[in-house]
Design an enzyme around this catalytic site. Structure first.
Site, PDB file in Angstrom:
ATOM      1  N   VAL A 178     -14.485   6.723 -32.737  1.00 48.31           N
ATOM      2  CA  VAL A 178     -15.135   7.667 -33.653  1.00 48.31           C
ATOM      3  C   VAL A 178     -16.642   7.413 -33.697  1.00 48.31           C
ATOM      4  O   VAL A 178     -17.093   6.322 -33.432  1.00 48.31           O
ATOM      5  CB  VAL A 178     -14.544   7.509 -35.075  1.00 48.31           C
ATOM      6  CG1 VAL A 178     -13.081   7.853 -35.082  1.00 48.31           C
ATOM      7  CG2 VAL A 178     -14.756   6.105 -35.665  1.00 48.31           C
ATOM      8  N   THR A 179     -17.402   8.462 -34.078  1.00 50.86           N
ATOM      9  CA  THR A 179     -16.979   9.834 -34.231  1.00 50.86           C
ATOM     10  C   THR A 179     -17.323  10.605 -32.951  1.00 50.86           C
ATOM     11  O   THR A 179     -18.264  10.254 -32.249  1.00 50.86           O
ATOM     12  CB  THR A 179     -17.666  10.542 -35.422  1.00 50.86           C
ATOM     13  OG1 THR A 179     -19.084  10.583 -35.183  1.00 50.86           O
ATOM     14  CG2 THR A 179     -17.404   9.822 -36.735  1.00 50.86           C
TER      15      THR A 179
ATOM     16  N   GLU B  62     -20.475  -0.549 -34.779  1.00 50.54           N
ATOM     17  CA  GLU B  62     -21.852  -0.220 -35.173  1.00 50.54           C
ATOM     18  C   GLU B  62     -22.191  -1.030 -36.424  1.00 50.54           C
ATOM     19  O   GLU B  62     -21.386  -1.101 -37.354  1.00 50.54           O
ATOM     20  CB  GLU B  62     -21.990   1.280 -35.475  1.00 50.54           C
ATOM     21  CG  GLU B  62     -23.415   1.646 -35.900  1.00 50.54           C
ATOM     22  CD  GLU B  62     -23.594   3.136 -36.241  1.00 50.54           C
ATOM     23  OE1 GLU B  62     -22.710   3.942 -35.929  1.00 50.54           O
ATOM     24  OE2 GLU B  62     -24.649   3.451 -36.836  1.00 50.54           O
TER      25      GLU B  62
ATOM     26  N   GLN C  59     -19.307  22.973 -17.629  1.00 49.75           N
ATOM     27  CA  GLN C  59     -20.195  22.971 -16.460  1.00 49.75           C
ATOM     28  C   GLN C  59     -19.687  22.034 -15.360  1.00 49.75           C
ATOM     29  O   GLN C  59     -20.440  21.262 -14.768  1.00 49.75           O
ATOM     30  CB  GLN C  59     -21.620  22.580 -16.867  1.00 49.75           C
ATOM     31  CG  GLN C  59     -22.208  23.477 -17.962  1.00 49.75           C
ATOM     32  CD  GLN C  59     -23.576  23.012 -18.393  1.00 49.75           C
ATOM     33  OE1 GLN C  59     -24.542  23.173 -17.658  1.00 49.75           O
ATOM     34  NE2 GLN C  59     -23.651  22.416 -19.568  1.00 49.75           N
TER      35      GLN C  59
ATOM     36  N   LYS D  24     -23.264  -3.271 -31.820  1.00 46.28           N
ATOM     37  CA  LYS D  24     -24.376  -2.394 -31.427  1.00 46.28           C
ATOM     38  C   LYS D  24     -25.114  -1.904 -32.671  1.00 46.28           C
ATOM     39  O   LYS D  24     -24.492  -1.533 -33.660  1.00 46.28           O
ATOM     40  CB  LYS D  24     -23.844  -1.214 -30.598  1.00 46.28           C
ATOM     41  CG  LYS D  24     -22.877  -0.308 -31.336  1.00 46.28           C
ATOM     42  CD  LYS D  24     -22.277   0.703 -30.373  1.00 46.28           C
ATOM     43  CE  LYS D  24     -21.348   1.685 -31.036  1.00 46.28           C
ATOM     44  NZ  LYS D  24     -21.943   2.615 -31.963  1.00 46.28           N
TER      45      LYS D  24
ATOM     46  N   LYS E 280     -26.160   4.238 -32.076  1.00 46.80           N
ATOM     47  CA  LYS E 280     -24.996   5.105 -31.907  1.00 46.80           C
ATOM     48  C   LYS E 280     -24.388   4.900 -30.522  1.00 46.80           C
ATOM     49  O   LYS E 280     -23.176   4.868 -30.366  1.00 46.80           O
ATOM     50  CB  LYS E 280     -25.383   6.575 -32.112  1.00 46.80           C
ATOM     51  CG  LYS E 280     -26.043   6.874 -33.465  1.00 46.80           C
ATOM     52  CD  LYS E 280     -25.187   6.437 -34.640  1.00 46.80           C
ATOM     53  CE  LYS E 280     -25.857   6.761 -35.972  1.00 46.80           C
ATOM     54  NZ  LYS E 280     -25.148   6.097 -37.099  1.00 46.80           N
TER      55      LYS E 280
ATOM     56  N   CYS F 193     -21.154   8.680 -32.071  1.00 43.86           N
ATOM     57  CA  CYS F 193     -21.139   7.484 -31.209  1.00 43.86           C
ATOM     58  C   CYS F 193     -20.359   7.696 -29.910  1.00 43.86           C
ATOM     59  O   CYS F 193     -20.718   7.122 -28.876  1.00 43.86           O
ATOM     60  CB  CYS F 193     -20.615   6.284 -31.989  1.00 43.86           C
ATOM     61  SG  CYS F 193     -21.813   5.769 -33.255  1.00 43.86           S
TER      62      CYS F 193
ATOM     63  N   ASP G  20     -16.031   1.884 -32.377  1.00 48.07           N
ATOM     64  CA  ASP G  20     -16.318   1.870 -33.827  1.00 48.07           C
ATOM     65  C   ASP G  20     -15.124   2.199 -34.729  1.00 48.07           C
ATOM     66  O   ASP G  20     -15.277   2.917 -35.739  1.00 48.07           O
ATOM     67  CB  ASP G  20     -17.469   2.834 -34.141  1.00 48.07           C
ATOM     68  CG  ASP G  20     -18.751   2.460 -33.421  1.00 48.07           C
ATOM     69  OD1 ASP G  20     -18.761   1.450 -32.693  1.00 48.07           O
ATOM     70  OD2 ASP G  20     -19.751   3.183 -33.580  1.00 48.07           O
TER      71      ASP G  20
HETATM   72  C1  C5J Z   1     -20.351   6.640 -35.318  1.00 51.55           C
HETATM   73  C2  C5J Z   1     -21.767   7.518 -37.058  1.00 51.55           C
HETATM   74  N1  C5J Z   1     -19.652   5.548 -35.008  1.00 51.55           N
HETATM   75  N2  C5J Z   1     -21.107   8.663 -37.127  1.00 51.55           N
HETATM   76  N3  C5J Z   1     -21.351   6.507 -36.242  1.00 51.55           N
HETATM   77  O1  C5J Z   1     -20.081   7.719 -34.828  1.00 51.55           O
HETATM   78  O2  C5J Z   1     -22.743   7.337 -37.738  1.00 51.55           O
END
Ligand code: C5J
Length: 226
Positions: free
Chosen positions: A160-161, A75, A205, A132, A135, A165, A27
């Site tokens: 990102v972010t 996205e 973990q 897509k 997320k 995502c 993204d």
């Molecule tokens: C992504 C969002 N790409 N933060 N989307 O992380 O809405």
């Protein structure tokens, strides 16, 4: 195991075979990293995300030079928004909602200027771009089939972010059996504390979701091979 490259990582050394590994660039769209897009309509300071562009360019170049698979994601939604759940459309109080006209075109809508990947990281050649609606990059996409067709088992994850995502995608990938290495300086968040905790949650973990390393460690592993 002859072609295994080793990356010094958290929580322990990550091994990958370039022939069975893909770089996932999540993204890196104008809608998230430039003013006037989806990220800014939610009240975020988009300059926070721009720090990842320079290291990610280096990683892209080295990965391309190594002949590895590169896959980008975006996205976004169909122009009629039929793939956007009403809950996603209605949620919160953004200055502009998904589908509204903004300075870079309709917010988070496929085919609009703002929806596309930034020039600095534009896909080249036959690099695949997965669109897509959610997320996670596996939800309602062909990504799993594409990776299995290419016999990819390991993913180098960037974009990102971090806590949205990237995290959702790493969790989906982990559940499907992929080994994920997240490059800490090539993923970005609007919130420094989410960046820190998001990365910690992946490697905690004993690597519950995967591994984390700075891009320099990944580049070193690629250089050692050449
Ligand atoms: C992504 C969002 N790409 N933060 N989307 O992380 O809405």
């Amino acid at each position: 195991m002859a072609d295994q490259l080793l990356v010094e990582a958290d929580p322990y050394t990550y091994g990958f075979d370039p022939a069975h590994t893909a770089l996932l660039v999540i993204d890196m769209q104008r809608d998230f990293v430039e003013p006037g897009g989806f990220g800014e309509t939610l009240g975020n300071d988009v300059t926070m995300l721009r720090q990842v562009i320079a290291p990610l360019r280096e990683v892209l170049t080295a990965t391309r030079n190594a002949g590895m698979t590169v896959i980008h994601t975006r996205e976004g939604h169909l122009p009629d928004l039929s793939d956007c759940p009403p809950a996603k459309l209605r949620r919160g109080a953004p200055s502009l909602r998904i589908g509204d006209p903004g300075p870079k075109g309709r917010i988070l809508v496929r085919g609009e200027y703002g929806h596309d990947i930034i020039d600095e990281l534009a896909p080249t050649g036959d690099e695949l771009v997965i669109d897509k609606p959610g997320k996670g990059a596996f939800y309602a996409t062909d990504l799993d089939r594409v990776l299995r067709d290419k016999d990819v088992r390991s993913l180098i994850v960037t974009g990102v972010t971090t806590e949205v995502c990237v995290h959702t995608t790493v969790r989906e990938a982990n559940d499907r059996g992929y080994e994920c290495l997240v490059l800490s300086d090539c993923v970005g968040s609007y919130f420094p504390e989410f960046q820190r905790h998001g990365l910690q949650m992946i490697a905690a973990q004993g690597g519950i979701f995967g591994w984390v390393a700075p891009s320099g460690h990944y580049l070193k592993a690629l250089e050692a091979r050449s």
